[in-house]
Structure formats: C-alpha cells, structure tokens
Design a protein around this motif. Structure first.
Motif, PDB file in Angstrom:
ATOM      1  N   LEU A 266      88.566   7.368  20.820  1.00 17.91           N
ATOM      2  CA  LEU A 266      89.575   7.861  21.748  1.00 17.91           C
ATOM      3  C   LEU A 266      90.586   6.771  22.117  1.00 17.91           C
ATOM      4  CD1 LEU A 266      87.307   9.980  24.134  1.00 17.91           C
ATOM      5  CD2 LEU A 266      88.948  10.863  22.460  1.00 17.91           C
ATOM      6  N   GLU A 267      90.092   5.573  22.336  1.00 23.65           N
ATOM      7  CA  GLU A 267      90.985   4.460  22.685  1.00 23.65           C
ATOM      8  C   GLU A 267      91.951   4.158  21.554  1.00 23.65           C
ATOM      9  OE1 GLU A 267      88.353   1.307  23.857  1.00 23.65           O
ATOM     10  OE2 GLU A 267      87.983   2.204  25.827  1.00 23.65           O
ATOM     11  N   LYS A 268      91.477   4.201  20.311  1.00 30.81           N
ATOM     12  CA  LYS A 268      92.355   3.963  19.160  1.00 30.81           C
ATOM     13  C   LYS A 268      93.446   5.027  19.071  1.00 30.81           C
ATOM     14  CE  LYS A 268      89.085   1.477  16.283  1.00 30.81           C
ATOM     15  NZ  LYS A 268      88.188   1.528  15.116  1.00 30.81           N
ATOM     16  N   ARG A 269      93.159   6.219  19.541  1.00 32.72           N
ATOM     17  CA  ARG A 269      94.142   7.301  19.527  1.00 32.72           C
ATOM     18  C   ARG A 269      94.944   7.338  20.830  1.00 32.72           C
ATOM     19  NH1 ARG A 269      91.035  12.465  18.416  1.00 32.72           N
ATOM     20  NH2 ARG A 269      93.100  13.363  18.237  1.00 32.72           N
ATOM     21  N   LYS A 270      94.754   6.303  21.652  1.00 34.07           N
ATOM     22  CA  LYS A 270      95.469   6.164  22.933  1.00 34.07           C
ATOM     23  C   LYS A 270      95.211   7.354  23.862  1.00 34.07           C
ATOM     24  CE  LYS A 270      98.680   2.817  21.397  1.00 34.07           C
ATOM     25  NZ  LYS A 270      97.740   1.817  21.007  1.00 34.07           N
ATOM     26  N   ILE A 271      93.970   7.801  23.877  1.00 38.70           N
ATOM     27  CA  ILE A 271      93.548   8.886  24.763  1.00 38.70           C
ATOM     28  C   ILE A 271      92.698   8.279  25.866  1.00 38.70           C
ATOM     29  CG2 ILE A 271      92.185  11.005  24.931  1.00 38.70           C
ATOM     30  CD1 ILE A 271      92.931  11.546  21.992  1.00 38.70           C
ATOM     31  N   ASP A 272      92.999   8.645  27.089  1.00 40.45           N
ATOM     32  CA  ASP A 272      92.280   8.142  28.254  1.00 40.45           C
ATOM     33  C   ASP A 272      90.786   8.463  28.133  1.00 40.45           C
ATOM     34  OD1 ASP A 272      91.788   7.124  30.848  1.00 40.45           O
ATOM     35  OD2 ASP A 272      91.995   9.140  31.678  1.00 40.45           O
ATOM     36  N   THR A 273      89.948   7.495  28.409  1.00 37.86           N
ATOM     37  CA  THR A 273      88.499   7.681  28.282  1.00 37.86           C
ATOM     38  C   THR A 273      87.815   7.965  29.615  1.00 37.86           C
ATOM     39  OG1 THR A 273      88.133   5.296  28.432  1.00 37.86           O
ATOM     40  CG2 THR A 273      88.358   6.230  26.220  1.00 37.86           C
ATOM     41  N   ALA A 274      88.583   8.207  30.668  1.00 33.00           N
ATOM     42  CA  ALA A 274      87.986   8.436  31.991  1.00 33.00           C
ATOM     43  C   ALA A 274      87.051   9.635  31.991  1.00 33.00           C
ATOM     44  CB  ALA A 274      89.083   8.623  33.039  1.00 33.00           C
ATOM     45  N   THR A 275      87.433  10.720  31.318  1.00 31.69           N
ATOM     46  CA  THR A 275      86.566  11.902  31.269  1.00 31.69           C
ATOM     47  C   THR A 275      85.279  11.593  30.538  1.00 31.69           C
ATOM     48  OG1 THR A 275      88.490  13.357  31.308  1.00 31.69           O
ATOM     49  CG2 THR A 275      86.426  14.326  30.550  1.00 31.69           C
ATOM     50  N   LEU A 276      85.387  10.825  29.452  1.00 33.01           N
ATOM     51  CA  LEU A 276      84.193  10.436  28.702  1.00 33.01           C
ATOM     52  C   LEU A 276      83.266   9.604  29.582  1.00 33.01           C
ATOM     53  CD1 LEU A 276      82.576  10.325  26.059  1.00 33.01           C
ATOM     54  CD2 LEU A 276      83.901   8.302  25.460  1.00 33.01           C
ATOM     55  N   LEU A 277      83.833   8.693  30.339  1.00 31.05           N
ATOM     56  CA  LEU A 277      83.010   7.869  31.226  1.00 31.05           C
ATOM     57  C   LEU A 277      82.316   8.745  32.269  1.00 31.05           C
ATOM     58  CD1 LEU A 277      85.390   4.813  31.693  1.00 31.05           C
ATOM     59  CD2 LEU A 277      83.344   4.957  30.263  1.00 31.05           C
ATOM     60  N   GLY A 278      83.019   9.756  32.751  1.00 21.84           N
ATOM     61  CA  GLY A 278      82.409  10.688  33.686  1.00 21.84           C
ATOM     62  C   GLY A 278      81.252  11.452  33.057  1.00 21.84           C
ATOM     63  N   LEU A 279      81.416  11.839  31.809  1.00 22.03           N
ATOM     64  CA  LEU A 279      80.333  12.515  31.088  1.00 22.03           C
ATOM     65  C   LEU A 279      79.123  11.598  30.962  1.00 22.03           C
ATOM     66  CD1 LEU A 279      82.138  14.290  28.103  1.00 22.03           C
ATOM     67  CD2 LEU A 279      80.947  15.390  29.991  1.00 22.03           C
ATOM     68  N   MET A 280      79.394  10.328  30.655  1.00 25.12           N
ATOM     69  CA  MET A 280      78.312   9.374  30.460  1.00 25.12           C
ATOM     70  C   MET A 280      77.545   9.165  31.768  1.00 25.12           C
ATOM     71  SD  MET A 280      80.439   6.785  28.003  1.00 25.12           S
ATOM     72  CE  MET A 280      79.291   5.450  28.057  1.00 25.12           C
ATOM     73  N   ARG A 281      78.260   9.131  32.891  1.00 25.69           N
ATOM     74  CA  ARG A 281      77.595   8.964  34.178  1.00 25.69           C
ATOM     75  C   ARG A 281      76.731  10.177  34.514  1.00 25.69           C
ATOM     76  NH1 ARG A 281      82.276   6.159  35.581  1.00 25.69           N
ATOM     77  NH2 ARG A 281      83.347   8.038  36.280  1.00 25.69           N
ATOM     78  N   GLY A 282      77.229  11.378  34.146  1.00 23.06           N
ATOM     79  CA  GLY A 282      76.444  12.591  34.376  1.00 23.06           C
ATOM     80  C   GLY A 282      75.155  12.548  33.580  1.00 23.06           C
ATOM     81  N   GLY A 283      75.259  12.161  32.345  1.00 29.17           N
ATOM     82  CA  GLY A 283      74.115  11.866  31.492  1.00 29.17           C
ATOM     83  C   GLY A 283      73.151  12.989  31.186  1.00 29.17           C
ATOM     84  N   TYR A 284      73.448  14.215  31.550  1.00 27.19           N
ATOM     85  CA  TYR A 284      72.475  15.257  31.268  1.00 27.19           C
ATOM     86  C   TYR A 284      72.725  15.874  29.897  1.00 27.19           C
ATOM     87  CZ  TYR A 284      76.308  17.961  33.292  1.00 27.19           C
ATOM     88  OH  TYR A 284      77.526  18.483  33.580  1.00 27.19           O
ATOM     89  N   GLN A 285      71.646  16.297  29.272  1.00 21.82           N
ATOM     90  CA  GLN A 285      71.707  16.903  27.952  1.00 21.82           C
ATOM     91  C   GLN A 285      71.234  18.340  28.037  1.00 21.82           C
ATOM     92  OE1 GLN A 285      69.247  14.566  25.410  1.00 21.82           O
ATOM     93  NE2 GLN A 285      70.263  12.666  25.921  1.00 21.82           N
ATOM     94  N   SER A 286      71.669  19.112  27.086  1.00 25.11           N
ATOM     95  CA  SER A 286      71.267  20.511  27.034  1.00 25.11           C
ATOM     96  C   SER A 286      69.929  20.634  26.313  1.00 25.11           C
ATOM     97  CB  SER A 286      72.315  21.334  26.287  1.00 25.11           C
ATOM     98  OG  SER A 286      71.850  22.645  26.110  1.00 25.11           O
ATOM     99  N   THR A 287      68.996  21.285  26.955  1.00 27.97           N
ATOM    100  CA  THR A 287      67.722  21.579  26.289  1.00 27.97           C
ATOM    101  C   THR A 287      67.797  22.918  25.574  1.00 27.97           C
ATOM    102  OG1 THR A 287      66.863  22.562  28.321  1.00 27.97           O
ATOM    103  CG2 THR A 287      66.381  20.222  27.938  1.00 27.97           C
ATOM    104  N   VAL A 288      68.878  23.640  25.810  1.00 31.33           N
ATOM    105  CA  VAL A 288      69.096  24.941  25.161  1.00 31.33           C
ATOM    106  C   VAL A 288      70.489  24.929  24.515  1.00 31.33           C
ATOM    107  CG1 VAL A 288      67.485  26.318  26.541  1.00 31.33           C
ATOM    108  CG2 VAL A 288      69.778  25.879  27.396  1.00 31.33           C
ATOM    109  N   LEU A 289      70.702  23.979  23.621  1.00 37.75           N
ATOM    110  CA  LEU A 289      72.015  23.769  23.019  1.00 37.75           C
ATOM    111  C   LEU A 289      72.551  25.033  22.365  1.00 37.75           C
ATOM    112  CD1 LEU A 289      74.292  21.799  22.357  1.00 37.75           C
ATOM    113  CD2 LEU A 289      73.041  21.168  20.287  1.00 37.75           C
ATOM    114  N   HIS A 290      71.718  25.729  21.609  1.00 39.94           N
ATOM    115  CA  HIS A 290      72.179  26.942  20.929  1.00 39.94           C
ATOM    116  C   HIS A 290      72.674  27.984  21.931  1.00 39.94           C
ATOM    117  CE1 HIS A 290      69.768  25.052  17.769  1.00 39.94           C
ATOM    118  NE2 HIS A 290      70.616  25.633  16.945  1.00 39.94           N
ATOM    119  N   ASP A 291      71.948  28.148  23.032  1.00 44.43           N
ATOM    120  CA  ASP A 291      72.352  29.110  24.061  1.00 44.43           C
ATOM    121  C   ASP A 291      73.661  28.686  24.712  1.00 44.43           C
ATOM    122  OD1 ASP A 291      70.045  30.533  23.536  1.00 44.43           O
ATOM    123  OD2 ASP A 291      68.969  29.781  25.294  1.00 44.43           O
TER     124      ASP A 291
END
Length: 158
Positions: free
Chosen positions: A65-90
């Motif tokens: 994202l940084e190489k494409r000059k896209i702000d990474t703030a949302t990604l950092l927010g996702l990383m802080r949330g840190g939860y994963q889907s146990t029902v990915l298909h659903d």
C-alpha cells in the motif's frame, strides 16, 4: 436493512492476512464484495501479493500500500483489532449477498430516474424491468442471487 457489514469486512481481511491458506480456501472473493473503499484497496493489495505467489501478511500488505501511495491508517486499525473469522465462508457469503443488494439498489435508482423519462409507464413496470434486466445481465441465472436481488428490490420500492 443495512447494505454493508464493516465488521465482517474487517474480519475477512484480517483472516486473509493472518492465515496463509485462507485466500485459496474461499471462492468468489473479489473487490466488489467490500463496501468501504479502504477495504477494497486492502483487498486489492492482498490479491496482487497472492498473484505474486506470496502470503499477503500484514507487513507485506502495508508495504504494498505504501508503494502505491495509499494511506495505511485503515490497515493499522485492522491490525489493532486483530480478530479473525472462524466462519470465513459464511462471512464471504454474507458480503456477496450485501454486494448483490447494493447492485440491486443502484439499478433501482437508475430505474426510478428513468421513470421521469417514461411517464406513460407505471413505476412498478419500470422497476420490474430494471430488476429483471440486472438479474439476467449480471447474475447469469444464479437463482439464489436472483431471489436475493428481487427481495432487495422490493425492500427498496416499499
């Protein structure tokens, strides 16, 4: 009914970045499933990294994202949330349903504007024609999606 599920989008993205086999285990993934523009950008980065044959973990996605000059703030927010889907298909199926509903709503908006240009036709006829055309053109006879789209159309009209 809401036409997006931001928390599910976040969960899917976190899962795709955290579990190497997750991306390949789910069919139907695409940018169109995501409502939030930042989530679309993150998914596109994941997809591009996967096409290079690499696991799209969070540091690689951030770098991409940084190489494409896209702000990474949302990604950092996702990383802080840190939860994963146990029902990915659903969750992916839910995002697909919401994507269909958004497409139906957009088609209906177009149809409603078309009513002004065709005052001799009833609004219901124009709406029905627009929904039928969208189902035929974009959903390739998938009856489950067609039912979802028709329900979304009727919700919007009423």
């Amino acid at each position: 009914m809401s036409l997006h599920a931001i928390e599910i989008e976040r969960s899917v993205l976190n899962t795709l970045m955290s579990i190497p086999a997750a991306y390949d285990s789910v069919s139907g993934l695409g940018e169109h499933l995501f409502f939030a523009d930042r989530h679309k950008e993150i998914f596109t980065a994941i997809q591009e990294i996967k096409l290079l044959g690499q696991h799209a973990d969070q540091p690689l996605v951030a770098d991409h994202l940084e190489k494409r000059k896209i702000d990474t703030a949302t990604l950092l927010g996702l990383m802080r949330g840190g939860y994963q889907s146990t029902v990915l298909h659903d969750h992916v199926a839910k995002l697909a349903e919401l994507s269909v509903r958004r497409a139906a709503q957009q088609a209906l908006r177009i149809a409603i504007h078309a009513i002004e240009d065709q005052p001799d036709q009833s609004a219901q006829l124009v709406v029905n024609n627009a929904v039928d055309a969208l189902i035929t053109a974009n959903l390739q006879g998938d009856s489950k999606k067609a039912v979802t789209m028709r329900a979304a159309a009727m919700d919007f009209v009423h």
